[in-house]
Design an enzyme around this catalytic site. Structure first.
Site, PDB file in Angstrom:
ATOM      1  N   PHE A  62       0.846  -1.190   0.000  1.00  0.00           N
ATOM      2  CA  PHE A  62       0.000   0.000   0.000  1.00  0.00           C
ATOM      3  C   PHE A  62       0.879   1.236   0.000  1.00  0.00           C
ATOM      4  O   PHE A  62       1.696   1.417   0.906  1.00  0.00           O
ATOM      5  CB  PHE A  62      -0.938   0.053   1.210  1.00  0.00           C
ATOM      6  CG  PHE A  62      -1.800   1.298   1.211  1.00  0.00           C
ATOM      7  CD1 PHE A  62      -2.937   1.371   0.417  1.00  0.00           C
ATOM      8  CD2 PHE A  62      -1.445   2.401   1.970  1.00  0.00           C
ATOM      9  CE1 PHE A  62      -3.707   2.531   0.384  1.00  0.00           C
ATOM     10  CE2 PHE A  62      -2.213   3.575   1.941  1.00  0.00           C
ATOM     11  CZ  PHE A  62      -3.352   3.632   1.146  1.00  0.00           C
ATOM     12  N   ASP A 116       9.196   2.688   1.831  1.00  0.00           N
ATOM     13  CA  ASP A 116       8.043   3.480   2.248  1.00  0.00           C
ATOM     14  C   ASP A 116       7.875   3.279   3.753  1.00  0.00           C
ATOM     15  O   ASP A 116       7.314   2.279   4.199  1.00  0.00           O
ATOM     16  CB  ASP A 116       6.802   3.032   1.463  1.00  0.00           C
ATOM     17  CG  ASP A 116       5.574   3.860   1.829  1.00  0.00           C
ATOM     18  OD1 ASP A 116       5.617   4.588   2.843  1.00  0.00           O
ATOM     19  OD2 ASP A 116       4.560   3.765   1.102  1.00  0.00           O
ATOM     20  N   LYS A 136       2.692  10.456   7.851  1.00  0.00           N
ATOM     21  CA  LYS A 136       1.887  10.124   9.031  1.00  0.00           C
ATOM     22  C   LYS A 136       2.348  10.800  10.340  1.00  0.00           C
ATOM     23  O   LYS A 136       1.944  11.912  10.599  1.00  0.00           O
ATOM     24  CB  LYS A 136       1.763   8.613   9.164  1.00  0.00           C
ATOM     25  CG  LYS A 136       0.890   8.042   8.015  1.00  0.00           C
ATOM     26  CD  LYS A 136       0.227   6.737   8.343  1.00  0.00           C
ATOM     27  CE  LYS A 136      -0.941   6.458   7.413  1.00  0.00           C
ATOM     28  NZ  LYS A 136      -0.631   5.684   6.226  1.00  0.00           N
TER      29      LYS A 136
HETATM   30  C1  LIG Z   1      -0.799   5.944   4.774  1.00  0.00           C
HETATM   31  C2  LIG Z   1       0.219   5.431   3.851  1.00  0.00           C
HETATM   32  C3  LIG Z   1       0.481   6.052   2.611  1.00  0.00           C
HETATM   33  C4  LIG Z   1      -0.347   7.195   2.079  1.00  0.00           C
HETATM   34  O1  LIG Z   1      -0.284   8.334   2.866  1.00  0.00           O
HETATM   35  P1  LIG Z   1      -1.372   9.499   2.646  1.00  0.00           P
HETATM   36  O2  LIG Z   1      -0.909  10.574   3.584  1.00  0.00           O
HETATM   37  O3  LIG Z   1      -2.692   8.925   3.014  1.00  0.00           O
HETATM   38  O4  LIG Z   1      -1.309   9.895   1.233  1.00  0.00           O
HETATM   39  C5  LIG Z   1       1.504   5.541   1.844  1.00  0.00           C
HETATM   40  N1  LIG Z   1       2.244   4.499   2.252  1.00  0.00           N
HETATM   41  C6  LIG Z   1       2.021   3.874   3.428  1.00  0.00           C
HETATM   42  C7  LIG Z   1       2.883   2.721   3.841  1.00  0.00           C
HETATM   43  C8  LIG Z   1       0.986   4.299   4.255  1.00  0.00           C
HETATM   44  O5  LIG Z   1       0.748   3.652   5.400  1.00  0.00           O
END
Ligand SMILES: *Cc1c(COP(=O)(O)O)cnc(C)c1O
Length: 391
Positions: free
Chosen positions: A129, A216, A246
């Site tokens: 994700f 990520d 986040k």
């Molecule tokens: C939440 C998340 C995203 C996306 O972040 P947004 O601020 O919602 O665009 C991307 N990668 C990971 C691993 C996430 O947990």
């Protein structure tokens, strides 16, 4: 009240929060809930942190936004702080996780073009994700994220998560792959932790083929797993690019794509940008968050309370036929069940504890990293009770 003017993008819990304090949230009737979600790994310092609130007010009175037209000293300071924490060289400061991911993809492609690779591709993994933009959903796991949104962005190749040999074989077979992008621990994918040595093996494979390793860390980073970044649990796994978001702003949107070596110098004036990204307000917030996390020894706390919470869950759920596995690092915890976990979320809500369910069968716990021993115990006990109640 009605939500009929809102686009119908969420199946929401039947509750509306009005106020927060530490690990507690209060709804519009004054009922309080222990927050074991933190707005999805965002409010790691808890709600209404007084030092952060004061910094926001002070910065709002001083300067909120200028766009990236002149120098922004707070942005320079934030970039330096992030590089210091991550071992990277330069940062691009932006607003959201998906934008940080987009920045990483653009770095990968431009890096590829600079090496005369005409159609640079990015290796991604199953269950991933990376956010909700078109490129991010294209890199994420096929399924409901992608459904109805074709044509997707081209140039991603997918291998199983946790299988370093499969990744190495893909790099061997396809010289147009310029980068590997993955979460060090999958969040939305069900709190999936790869086997030990996975990231180190990927690092080696990337080095062998001159490919960028991009991690990520949007959900797992910023102390959540007991280290500043989740890959730091593994030796010799330093990536070339890290995405952060986040918890970086504890609720104020701020994100970053940080890079080192060649990857840090790919973007040049005109090649990328953002109107809001790196504003004095956002950067003041992020700098204050980092400072607060240092003061509070947040990594050590996450590690300790995560251990406590998992131990308690294991004690309470020993022998439960409903539980497949209790797993996690620090305070990024998943309890995988044999069946749908929706009832657990509702039971816990009724009992005053907010938990999240991901991947249908995984109860996900992402409490604020500042939780007390008593709060950790209460979360574990309520979740165990909720799982037993539905067994
Ligand atoms: C939440 C998340 C995203 C996306 O972040 P947004 O601020 O919602 O665009 C991307 N990668 C990971 C691993 C996430 O947990």
């Amino acid at each position: 009240m009605t939500d009929s003017y809102l686009m119908n993008t969420y199946a929401r819990m039947p509750v509306a929060f009005e106020r927060g304090e530490g690990a507690w949230l209060f709804d519009e009737h004054g009922t309080r809930y222990l927050d074991a979600i933190s707005g999805i790994a965002v409010c790691s310092l808890g709600h209404s942190d007084p030092v952060l609130a004061e910094a926001i007010c002070d910065q709002a009175r001083t300067l909120i936004h200028t766009a990236n037209l002149g120098h922004i000293r707070l942005q320079e300071r934030l970039a330096e702080a992030l590089c210091e924490l991550s071992g990277m060289d330069r940062a691009f400061i932006t607003n959201t996780g998906a934008e940080a991911v987009e920045c990483a993809f653009k770095i990968a492609r431009k890096h590829g073009h600079s090496r005369n690779i005409e159609t640079p591709r990015i290796l991604v993994v199953e269950g991933a994700f990376h956010g909700r933009t078109l490129a991010a959903i294209s890199a994420s796991a096929p399924g409901k994220l992608q459904l109805g949104f074709t044509p997707l962005v081209d140039g991603f190749h997918r291998v199983p998560f946790g299988d370093a040999d499969a990744a190495a074989r893909a790099l061997e077979a396809d010289s147009s792959i310029v980068a590997v992008m993955l979460e060090p621990i999958q969040g939305e994918g069900g709190v999936r932790i790869p086997p030990d040595g996975y990231l180190t093996a990927l690092r080696k494979a990337c080095d062998r083929h001159g490919v960028l390793l991009m991690l990520d860390e949007i959900q797992a980073g910023m102390g959540r797993t007991g280290r500043w970044f989740a890959h730091q649990h593994e030796a010799e796994s330093l990536p070339d690019v890290i995405t952060v978001a986040k918890a970086l702003g504890n609720g104020v949107p701020v994100a970053a794509c940080v890079a080192r070596g060649a990857a840090a110098n790919v973007l040049t004036p005109g090649s990328h940008g953002t109107t809001f990204g790196g504003s004095p307000l956002a950067c003041r917030v992020a700098l204050t968050v980092i400072e607060r996390m240092r003061e509070l020894d947040i990594c050590e706390r996450a590690e300790r309370q995560g251990q406590r919470l998992r131990d308690r869950l294991r004690d309470r759920l020993e022998g439960s036929k409903r539980v497949v596995e209790i797993r996690g690092r620090g305070l990024m915890i998943g309890v995988e069940l044999v069946d749908d976990a929706a009832d657990v979320r509702q039971y816990a809500l009724d009992a005053g504890v907010l938990v999240n369910v991901t991947h249908e069968r995984v109860v996900r716990l992402l409490p604020p990293l500042i939780i007390s021993d008593e709060q950790a115990r209460r979360i574990a006990d309520t979740v165990a009770e909720a799982i037993d109640a539905g067994a």
